[in-house]
Design a protein around this motif. Structure first.
Motif, PDB file in Angstrom:
ATOM      1  N   SER A  84       0.838  -1.193   0.000  1.00  0.00           N
ATOM      2  CA  SER A  84       0.000   0.000   0.000  1.00  0.00           C
ATOM      3  C   SER A  84       0.874   1.245   0.000  1.00  0.00           C
ATOM      4  O   SER A  84       2.031   1.215   0.408  1.00  0.00           O
ATOM      5  CB  SER A  84      -0.921  -0.001   1.213  1.00  0.00           C
ATOM      6  OG  SER A  84      -0.162   0.096   2.384  1.00  0.00           O
TER       7      SER A  84
ATOM      8  N   GLN B  72       0.286   5.836   0.031  1.00  0.00           N
ATOM      9  CA  GLN B  72      -0.658   6.940   0.113  1.00  0.00           C
ATOM     10  C   GLN B  72      -0.988   7.422  -1.290  1.00  0.00           C
ATOM     11  O   GLN B  72      -0.121   7.560  -2.142  1.00  0.00           O
ATOM     12  CB  GLN B  72      -0.080   8.071   0.943  1.00  0.00           C
ATOM     13  CG  GLN B  72      -1.085   9.135   1.254  1.00  0.00           C
ATOM     14  CD  GLN B  72      -0.646  10.022   2.394  1.00  0.00           C
ATOM     15  OE1 GLN B  72       0.432   9.840   2.945  1.00  0.00           O
ATOM     16  NE2 GLN B  72      -1.475  10.968   2.753  1.00  0.00           N
TER      17      GLN B  72
ATOM     18  N   ALA C 124     -12.893   2.304  -4.007  1.00  0.00           N
ATOM     19  CA  ALA C 124     -12.652   2.364  -2.569  1.00  0.00           C
ATOM     20  C   ALA C 124     -13.383   1.211  -1.895  1.00  0.00           C
ATOM     21  O   ALA C 124     -14.505   0.881  -2.264  1.00  0.00           O
ATOM     22  CB  ALA C 124     -13.145   3.695  -2.014  1.00  0.00           C
TER      23      ALA C 124
ATOM     24  N   SER D 120     -15.564   5.551   4.135  1.00  0.00           N
ATOM     25  CA  SER D 120     -14.606   6.497   4.713  1.00  0.00           C
ATOM     26  C   SER D 120     -13.416   6.721   3.782  1.00  0.00           C
ATOM     27  O   SER D 120     -12.930   7.848   3.646  1.00  0.00           O
ATOM     28  CB  SER D 120     -14.143   6.039   6.100  1.00  0.00           C
ATOM     29  OG  SER D 120     -13.383   4.857   6.013  1.00  0.00           O
ATOM     30  N   VAL D 121     -12.957   5.670   3.120  1.00  0.00           N
ATOM     31  CA  VAL D 121     -11.874   5.814   2.142  1.00  0.00           C
ATOM     32  C   VAL D 121     -12.375   6.620   0.945  1.00  0.00           C
ATOM     33  O   VAL D 121     -11.668   7.493   0.425  1.00  0.00           O
ATOM     34  CB  VAL D 121     -11.344   4.429   1.699  1.00  0.00           C
ATOM     35  CG1 VAL D 121     -10.375   4.559   0.533  1.00  0.00           C
ATOM     36  CG2 VAL D 121     -10.691   3.718   2.867  1.00  0.00           C
TER      37      VAL D 121
ATOM     38  N   THR E 224     -12.300  10.256   1.796  1.00  0.00           N
ATOM     39  CA  THR E 224     -10.924  10.762   1.758  1.00  0.00           C
ATOM     40  C   THR E 224     -10.475  10.980   0.324  1.00  0.00           C
ATOM     41  O   THR E 224      -9.867  12.008   0.000  1.00  0.00           O
ATOM     42  CB  THR E 224      -9.967   9.788   2.478  1.00  0.00           C
ATOM     43  OG1 THR E 224     -10.385   9.639   3.830  1.00  0.00           O
ATOM     44  CG2 THR E 224      -8.536  10.274   2.428  1.00  0.00           C
ATOM     45  N   LEU E 225     -10.779  10.035  -0.547  1.00  0.00           N
ATOM     46  CA  LEU E 225     -10.419  10.182  -1.961  1.00  0.00           C
ATOM     47  C   LEU E 225     -11.090  11.404  -2.574  1.00  0.00           C
ATOM     48  O   LEU E 225     -10.473  12.143  -3.344  1.00  0.00           O
ATOM     49  CB  LEU E 225     -10.801   8.925  -2.740  1.00  0.00           C
ATOM     50  CG  LEU E 225      -9.956   7.691  -2.458  1.00  0.00           C
ATOM     51  CD1 LEU E 225     -10.598   6.460  -3.088  1.00  0.00           C
ATOM     52  CD2 LEU E 225      -8.534   7.884  -2.959  1.00  0.00           C
TER      53      LEU E 225
ATOM     54  N   ASP F 205     -20.031  -1.264   1.903  1.00  0.00           N
ATOM     55  CA  ASP F 205     -18.618  -1.363   2.259  1.00  0.00           C
ATOM     56  C   ASP F 205     -18.138  -2.808   2.260  1.00  0.00           C
ATOM     57  O   ASP F 205     -18.912  -3.727   2.531  1.00  0.00           O
ATOM     58  CB  ASP F 205     -18.388  -0.813   3.672  1.00  0.00           C
ATOM     59  CG  ASP F 205     -18.569   0.686   3.775  1.00  0.00           C
ATOM     60  OD1 ASP F 205     -18.714   1.359   2.738  1.00  0.00           O
ATOM     61  OD2 ASP F 205     -18.562   1.187   4.911  1.00  0.00           O
TER      62      ASP F 205
ATOM     63  N   ASP G 227     -13.442  -4.409   6.968  1.00  0.00           N
ATOM     64  CA  ASP G 227     -12.011  -4.608   7.208  1.00  0.00           C
ATOM     65  C   ASP G 227     -11.844  -5.756   8.204  1.00  0.00           C
ATOM     66  O   ASP G 227     -12.278  -5.646   9.349  1.00  0.00           O
ATOM     67  CB  ASP G 227     -11.412  -3.325   7.767  1.00  0.00           C
ATOM     68  CG  ASP G 227      -9.898  -3.406   7.936  1.00  0.00           C
ATOM     69  OD1 ASP G 227      -9.317  -4.498   7.774  1.00  0.00           O
ATOM     70  OD2 ASP G 227      -9.299  -2.366   8.246  1.00  0.00           O
TER      71      ASP G 227
END
Length: 117
Positions: A40, A42, A56, A60-61, A64-65, A85, A88
């Motif tokens: 991974s 950033q 994504a 939440s990701v 951010t994107l 989603d 995770d």
């Protein structure tokens, strides 16, 4: 290792279920694939501008994107499963990793068939 004994993750590597899922590859293939060496990193604006589509795993990701990409590239951003989603599984048991792998494989089938665009 005796039959039925579960392997345990150590601090020196990923949980065995991570490696097993990576080696399993596509459910359509009977070949074993080695675990990926990808790591991974950033996301950058350059990466977003280069990409045709950015998927994504969770909302939440995705948020951010959206904050990083600006309006010019927002049309490239999508949730991997379309409207939900991918959970995770980190710090959870093998069943959580298995469920995550199943969801990812199902998403792959939906993307490759064009049912999710």
């Amino acid at each position: 290792m005796p039959a039925g004994e579960r392997r345990r993750a150590t601090s020196s590597g990923p949980p065995p279920s991570n490696v097993d899922a990576a080696r399993r590859g596509s459910s359509r293939s009977s070949q074993q694939r080695p675990a990926s060496t990808a790591r991974s990193q950033q996301i950058s604006l350059d990466m977003l501008e280069w990409a045709d589509k950015v998927l994504a795993m969770d909302a939440s990701v995705l948020a951010t994107l959206r904050a990083v990409c600006g309006p010019k590239n927002e049309n490239k951003l999508r949730l991997y499963l379309g409207d939900r989603d991918v959970p995770d599984p980190m710090s959870q048991d093998d069943a959580a990793f298995h469920e995550c792998a199943v969801l990812i494989e199902a998403g792959t089938a939906l993307h490759t068939s064009g049912r999710i665009t």
